[in-house]
Write a protein that holds these residues in place. Structure first.
Motif, PDB file in Angstrom:
ATOM      1  N   SER A   1       0.527  -0.980   0.094  1.00 16.36           N
ATOM      2  CA  SER A   1       0.400  -0.036  -0.445  1.00 16.36           C
ATOM      3  C   SER A   1       0.943   1.497  -0.154  1.00 16.36           C
ATOM      4  N   GLN A   2       1.928   1.544   0.958  1.00 22.61           N
ATOM      5  CA  GLN A   2       2.988   2.007   0.231  1.00 22.61           C
ATOM      6  C   GLN A   2       3.974   2.814  -0.687  1.00 22.61           C
ATOM      7  N   ALA A   3       3.726   1.381  -1.703  1.00 20.94           N
ATOM      8  CA  ALA A   3       4.628   1.643  -2.539  1.00 20.94           C
ATOM      9  C   ALA A   3       4.712   2.363  -3.795  1.00 20.94           C
ATOM     10  N   GLU A   4       4.741   2.929  -4.351  1.00 20.25           N
ATOM     11  CA  GLU A   4       5.078   3.493  -6.101  1.00 20.25           C
ATOM     12  C   GLU A   4       5.141   2.712  -6.498  1.00 20.25           C
ATOM     13  N   PRO A   5       3.542   2.694  -7.560  1.00 22.37           N
ATOM     14  CA  PRO A   5       3.366   1.263  -8.997  1.00 22.37           C
ATOM     15  C   PRO A   5       5.200   2.467 -10.035  1.00 22.37           C
ATOM     16  N   GLY A   6       5.571   0.683 -10.195  1.00 28.73           N
ATOM     17  CA  GLY A   6       7.264   1.472 -11.332  1.00 28.73           C
ATOM     18  C   GLY A   6       7.534   0.296 -11.429  1.00 28.73           C
ATOM     19  N   ARG A   7       8.600  -0.041 -11.833  1.00 30.56           N
ATOM     20  CA  ARG A   7       9.479  -2.061 -12.181  1.00 30.56           C
ATOM     21  C   ARG A   7       9.699  -1.690 -11.090  1.00 30.56           C
ATOM     22  N   ASN A   8       9.553  -3.455 -11.104  1.00 29.87           N
ATOM     23  CA  ASN A   8      10.002  -4.232 -10.336  1.00 29.87           C
ATOM     24  C   ASN A   8       9.901  -4.208  -8.810  1.00 29.87           C
ATOM     25  N   LEU A   9       8.331  -3.949  -9.203  1.00 27.85           N
ATOM     26  CA  LEU A   9       7.714  -3.925  -7.343  1.00 27.85           C
ATOM     27  C   LEU A   9       7.464  -5.269  -6.955  1.00 27.85           C
ATOM     28  N   GLU A  10       7.518  -5.911  -7.071  1.00 28.47           N
ATOM     29  CA  GLU A  10       7.558  -7.368  -6.355  1.00 28.47           C
ATOM     30  C   GLU A  10       8.791  -7.335  -5.874  1.00 28.47           C
TER      31      GLU A  10
ATOM     32  N   LEU B   1      11.552 -16.851  -6.651  1.00 28.11           N
ATOM     33  CA  LEU B   1      11.889 -17.044  -8.021  1.00 28.11           C
ATOM     34  C   LEU B   1      10.809 -16.433  -9.177  1.00 28.11           C
ATOM     35  N   GLU B   2      10.266 -17.509  -9.167  1.00 30.52           N
ATOM     36  CA  GLU B   2       9.189 -17.713  -9.745  1.00 30.52           C
ATOM     37  C   GLU B   2       8.515 -16.298 -10.207  1.00 30.52           C
ATOM     38  N   THR B   3       7.658 -15.931  -9.419  1.00 32.68           N
ATOM     39  CA  THR B   3       7.302 -14.041  -8.803  1.00 32.68           C
ATOM     40  C   THR B   3       8.573 -13.553  -9.633  1.00 32.68           C
ATOM     41  N   LEU B   4       9.115 -13.404  -9.239  1.00 31.79           N
ATOM     42  CA  LEU B   4      10.148 -11.858  -9.571  1.00 31.79           C
ATOM     43  C   LEU B   4      10.485 -12.240 -11.375  1.00 31.79           C
ATOM     44  N   LYS B   5      10.993 -13.747 -12.078  1.00 31.39           N
ATOM     45  CA  LYS B   5      10.657 -13.921 -13.109  1.00 31.39           C
ATOM     46  C   LYS B   5       9.265 -13.632 -13.750  1.00 31.39           C
ATOM     47  N   ALA B   6       8.185 -13.700 -13.194  1.00 34.36           N
ATOM     48  CA  ALA B   6       7.649 -13.393 -13.784  1.00 34.36           C
ATOM     49  C   ALA B   6       6.520 -12.063 -13.395  1.00 34.36           C
ATOM     50  N   THR B   7       7.163 -11.330 -12.679  1.00 38.42           N
ATOM     51  CA  THR B   7       6.614  -9.960 -12.837  1.00 38.42           C
ATOM     52  C   THR B   7       7.858  -8.596 -13.257  1.00 38.42           C
ATOM     53  N   SER B   8       8.915  -9.399 -12.717  1.00 37.85           N
ATOM     54  CA  SER B   8       9.535  -8.138 -12.779  1.00 37.85           C
ATOM     55  C   SER B   8      10.480  -7.424 -14.658  1.00 37.85           C
ATOM     56  N   ASP B   9      10.661  -6.519 -14.320  1.00 33.89           N
ATOM     57  CA  ASP B   9      10.345  -5.155 -15.618  1.00 33.89           C
ATOM     58  C   ASP B   9      11.426  -5.684 -15.924  1.00 33.89           C
ATOM     59  N   ASP B  10      13.231  -5.652 -14.984  1.00 31.75           N
ATOM     60  CA  ASP B  10      14.679  -6.223 -15.164  1.00 31.75           C
ATOM     61  C   ASP B  10      15.011  -7.526 -14.904  1.00 31.75           C
ATOM     62  N   LEU B  11      14.779  -8.278 -15.332  1.00 31.04           N
ATOM     63  CA  LEU B  11      14.779  -9.839 -13.860  1.00 31.04           C
ATOM     64  C   LEU B  11      16.370  -9.331 -13.638  1.00 31.04           C
ATOM     65  N   ASP B  12      17.724  -9.430 -14.297  1.00 34.58           N
ATOM     66  CA  ASP B  12      18.429  -9.345 -13.814  1.00 34.58           C
ATOM     67  C   ASP B  12      18.375  -8.326 -12.731  1.00 34.58           C
ATOM     68  N   ALA B  13      18.042  -7.057 -12.278  1.00 31.57           N
ATOM     69  CA  ALA B  13      18.454  -5.617 -11.250  1.00 31.57           C
ATOM     70  C   ALA B  13      17.481  -6.611  -9.883  1.00 31.57           C
ATOM     71  N   ALA B  14      16.631  -7.350 -10.275  1.00 29.97           N
ATOM     72  CA  ALA B  14      15.611  -7.949  -9.153  1.00 29.97           C
ATOM     73  C   ALA B  14      15.969  -9.167  -8.615  1.00 29.97           C
ATOM     74  N   LEU B  15      17.127  -9.972  -9.578  1.00 26.32           N
ATOM     75  CA  LEU B  15      17.409 -11.071  -9.107  1.00 26.32           C
ATOM     76  C   LEU B  15      19.134 -10.915  -8.218  1.00 26.32           C
ATOM     77  N   LEU B  16      19.599  -9.507  -8.655  1.00 29.19           N
ATOM     78  CA  LEU B  16      20.799  -9.213  -8.202  1.00 29.19           C
ATOM     79  C   LEU B  16      20.360  -8.637  -6.650  1.00 29.19           C
ATOM     80  N   GLY B  17      19.156  -8.056  -6.484  1.00 28.61           N
ATOM     81  CA  GLY B  17      18.908  -6.637  -5.559  1.00 28.61           C
ATOM     82  C   GLY B  17      18.689  -7.837  -4.381  1.00 28.61           C
ATOM     83  N   TRP B  18      18.000  -8.913  -4.658  1.00 32.04           N
ATOM     84  CA  TRP B  18      17.335 -10.144  -4.048  1.00 32.04           C
ATOM     85  C   TRP B  18      17.847 -11.076  -3.556  1.00 32.04           C
ATOM     86  N   LEU B  19      19.078 -11.266  -4.233  1.00 37.08           N
ATOM     87  CA  LEU B  19      20.505 -11.218  -3.841  1.00 37.08           C
ATOM     88  C   LEU B  19      21.505 -10.958  -2.641  1.00 37.08           C
TER      89      LEU B  19
END
Length: 188
Positions: free
Chosen positions: A78-87, A132-150
């Motif tokens: 509810s606090q998140a700004e919409p946009g890339r890599n939301l999940e 991991l599956e959610t990030l793969k399915a929803t990320s606008d920039d999967l590399d950034a999403a995976l690096l951030g999560w890791l």
């Protein structure tokens, strides 16, 4: 509030709270059902009704941690700004909560318990697979999403094991770099 009836905590919640306190104080290896029953103010029969074995109690504690992180992620939504890599932003922000207060102590205790019984972590493995599956399915920039999560998982792991070489300032720099990588948008 879930688990409460007329403002009173359920027996299950009292047991989980007592067990978390004890794990923080003495570790999971020395945790006994008798001690948990005493700390929770319930009879041993009341404890066994909810958690028939120590393993069931530890599983309950792990599931509650999973639920708390999931609940935190949804509260942050509810606090998140919409946009890339939301999940990915929601996931990393919620994971940072693992490092705080009692949750960190309980997580450390559960990690120690899993050394004796690796099956205890099966629900955590499932959450990791789902993440991991959610990030793969929803990320606008999967590399950034995976690096951030890791990066956040790595920081948490280093801290959980007492191995982090980073000062609080350095840790904050890393978190801010992850935020930039993923795109800001969650209040902290």
């Amino acid at each position: 509030m879930a688990g409460c009836v007329r403002g009173r905590k359920s027996s299950r919640e009292r047991i989980l709270n007592a067990a978390a306190e004890l794990v923080s104080e003495i570790g999971s290896g020395r945790l006994t059902l008798d001690a948990v029953a005493e700390r929770s103010g319930l009879s041993k029969g009341g404890l066994l009704y909810n958690f028939p074995t120590k393993e069931a109690l530890l599983q309950g504690m792990i599931q509650r941690m999973i639920d708390e992180v999931s609940g935190e992620r949804e509260a942050l939504r509810s606090q998140a700004e919409p946009g890339r890599n939301l999940e990915a932003r929601l996931c990393t922000a919620a994971l940072r909560k693992l490092r705080e207060g009692e949750m960190k102590k309980v997580a450390n205790g559960m990690l120690a318990a899993s050394a004796e019984n690796p099956r205890l972590l099966e629900p955590v493995r499932e959450v990791i697979r789902e993440t991991l599956e959610t990030l793969k399915a929803t990320s606008d920039d999967l590399d950034a999403a995976l690096l951030g999560w890791l990066a956040i998982e790595g920081l948490n792991s280093l801290e959980m094991h007492g191995l982090s070489p980073f000062s609080e300032e350095e840790r904050e720099r890393i978190v801010q770099a992850v935020n930039r990588l993923l795109g800001k948008g969650i209040a902290e």
